[in-house]
Motif scaffolding. Sequence first.
Motif, PDB file in Angstrom:
ATOM      1  N   LEU A 154     -26.175  36.089  62.904  1.00 13.17           N
ATOM      2  CA  LEU A 154     -26.232  36.809  61.631  1.00 13.17           C
ATOM      3  C   LEU A 154     -25.601  35.921  60.562  1.00 13.17           C
ATOM      4  CD1 LEU A 154     -26.994  39.547  60.343  1.00 13.17           C
ATOM      5  CD2 LEU A 154     -24.629  40.270  60.737  1.00 13.17           C
ATOM      6  N   ARG A 155     -26.379  35.609  59.538  1.00 13.23           N
ATOM      7  CA  ARG A 155     -25.898  34.759  58.444  1.00 13.23           C
ATOM      8  C   ARG A 155     -25.771  35.602  57.179  1.00 13.23           C
ATOM      9  NH1 ARG A 155     -30.146  29.687  58.789  1.00 13.23           N
ATOM     10  NH2 ARG A 155     -29.290  28.606  60.609  1.00 13.23           N
ATOM     11  N   PRO A 156     -24.591  36.189  56.931  1.00 15.47           N
ATOM     12  CA  PRO A 156     -24.450  36.958  55.699  1.00 15.47           C
ATOM     13  C   PRO A 156     -24.359  36.036  54.489  1.00 15.47           C
ATOM     14  CG  PRO A 156     -22.626  37.393  57.249  1.00 15.47           C
ATOM     15  CD  PRO A 156     -23.350  36.182  57.727  1.00 15.47           C
ATOM     16  N   GLY A 157     -24.718  36.585  53.345  1.00 14.32           N
ATOM     17  CA  GLY A 157     -24.446  35.903  52.080  1.00 14.32           C
ATOM     18  C   GLY A 157     -22.981  36.078  51.713  1.00 14.32           C
ATOM     19  N   ARG A 158     -22.679  35.972  50.431  1.00 19.23           N
ATOM     20  CA  ARG A 158     -21.275  36.059  49.984  1.00 19.23           C
ATOM     21  C   ARG A 158     -20.730  37.446  50.293  1.00 19.23           C
ATOM     22  NH1 ARG A 158     -18.926  37.842  45.428  1.00 19.23           N
ATOM     23  NH2 ARG A 158     -20.936  38.142  44.398  1.00 19.23           N
ATOM     24  N   LEU A 159     -19.585  37.480  51.009  1.00 22.32           N
ATOM     25  CA  LEU A 159     -19.001  38.755  51.426  1.00 22.32           C
ATOM     26  C   LEU A 159     -18.172  39.356  50.295  1.00 22.32           C
ATOM     27  CD1 LEU A 159     -17.751  37.723  54.987  1.00 22.32           C
ATOM     28  CD2 LEU A 159     -19.866  38.918  54.401  1.00 22.32           C
ATOM     29  N   THR A 160     -18.274  40.674  50.142  1.00 21.51           N
ATOM     30  CA  THR A 160     -17.441  41.375  49.167  1.00 21.51           C
ATOM     31  C   THR A 160     -16.727  42.546  49.867  1.00 21.51           C
ATOM     32  OG1 THR A 160     -18.962  43.125  48.454  1.00 21.51           O
ATOM     33  CG2 THR A 160     -19.265  40.933  47.465  1.00 21.51           C
ATOM     34  N   ASP A 161     -15.699  43.045  49.185  1.00 24.82           N
ATOM     35  CA  ASP A 161     -15.005  44.233  49.686  1.00 24.82           C
ATOM     36  C   ASP A 161     -15.469  45.488  48.959  1.00 24.82           C
ATOM     37  OD1 ASP A 161     -13.533  42.885  51.630  1.00 24.82           O
ATOM     38  OD2 ASP A 161     -11.973  42.320  50.193  1.00 24.82           O
ATOM     39  N   ASP A 162     -16.607  45.402  48.275  1.00 22.77           N
ATOM     40  CA  ASP A 162     -17.179  46.594  47.645  1.00 22.77           C
ATOM     41  C   ASP A 162     -17.536  47.604  48.735  1.00 22.77           C
ATOM     42  OD1 ASP A 162     -17.025  45.222  45.284  1.00 22.77           O
ATOM     43  OD2 ASP A 162     -19.149  44.622  45.270  1.00 22.77           O
ATOM     44  N   PRO A 163     -17.558  48.888  48.380  1.00 29.81           N
ATOM     45  CA  PRO A 163     -17.969  49.886  49.383  1.00 29.81           C
ATOM     46  C   PRO A 163     -19.391  49.612  49.856  1.00 29.81           C
ATOM     47  CG  PRO A 163     -17.067  50.946  47.412  1.00 29.81           C
ATOM     48  CD  PRO A 163     -17.209  49.491  47.084  1.00 29.81           C
TER      49      PRO A 163
END
Length: 223
Positions: A154-163
């Motif tokens: 799994l290659r996620p893009g930029r991770l955020t802590d948004d809900p």
Amino acid sequence: MIAGGHGKIGRRLATLLAARGDVVIGVVRNPDHVPDLSRAGAEAVVCDMEATTPDELAVHLVGADAVVFAAGAGPGSGVARKDTVDRAAAVLLADAAERAGVATYLLVSSMGVEQVAGGATPEGVDEVFVAYLRAKLAAEEDLLGRSGLGTTVLRPGRLTDDPGTGLVTLAPRTGYGAVPRDDVAAVLVALLDRPAPATVLELVSGATPVADAVAAVSPGAPG
Ligand SMILES: NC(=O)c1ccc[n+]([C@@H]2O[C@H](COP(=O)([O-])OP(=O)(O)OC[C@H]3O[C@@H](n4cnc5c(N)ncnc54)[C@H](OP(=O)(O)O)[C@@H]3O)[C@@H](O)[C@H]2O)c1
């Protein structure tokens, strides 16, 4: 078992899995992190994955259905730890999983690793980030080259802590974008139920419910 069990994705994943009744073991290297995992409903194994052996880790994996690599050297680390964590610890987890007869491995990799394919060095990219991409790609190649382990990358893009929104785009190529860690964890849960072995998937926020997105990439798996 979740390597990086106290990481931002790891904790979200442990909480989701424990809440539905799965037995979850989180690997942590700091004993102070054990109570957080207990509160999430998970067990903890205290283990520095840069200083252990596959056999030592395999002991804790007997009977496990799956492993998830969600560890990472983190933003403050240098070139050396990109290799010892993002590559070598992911490979060590695979060695341990194979020894324990675990069928399924989910690797949290990263979007962008193709920039270093074939030993390429992308221009204008910081050397630590290049080392990070190389480590992630080397881990992917090692795992996907194993016949005894069903690996989904799994290659996620930029991770955020948004809900989380529960809405994603999941495909071999998605285009660049961001994705909340909540949604990464939800996709990992769905992939544990419907693995897509030998598949590399990019993940960004989108418009498809997580269950539908995962069903579309693992059509042969039991629903
Ligand atoms: N940031 C992004 O935009 C992005 C994008 C795509 C993919 N990713 C990848 O996504 C993954 C998860 O991200 P995240 O934000 O959840 O990461 P995170 O919060 O930094 O968690 C990483 C975890 O790995 C653990 N770890 C580090 N070295 C270890 C060792 N030697 N033994 C055992 N555990 C060790 C850390 O433990 P300690 O707390 O003890 O250090 C931490 O709990 C990472 O692989 C990251 O590279 C990130």
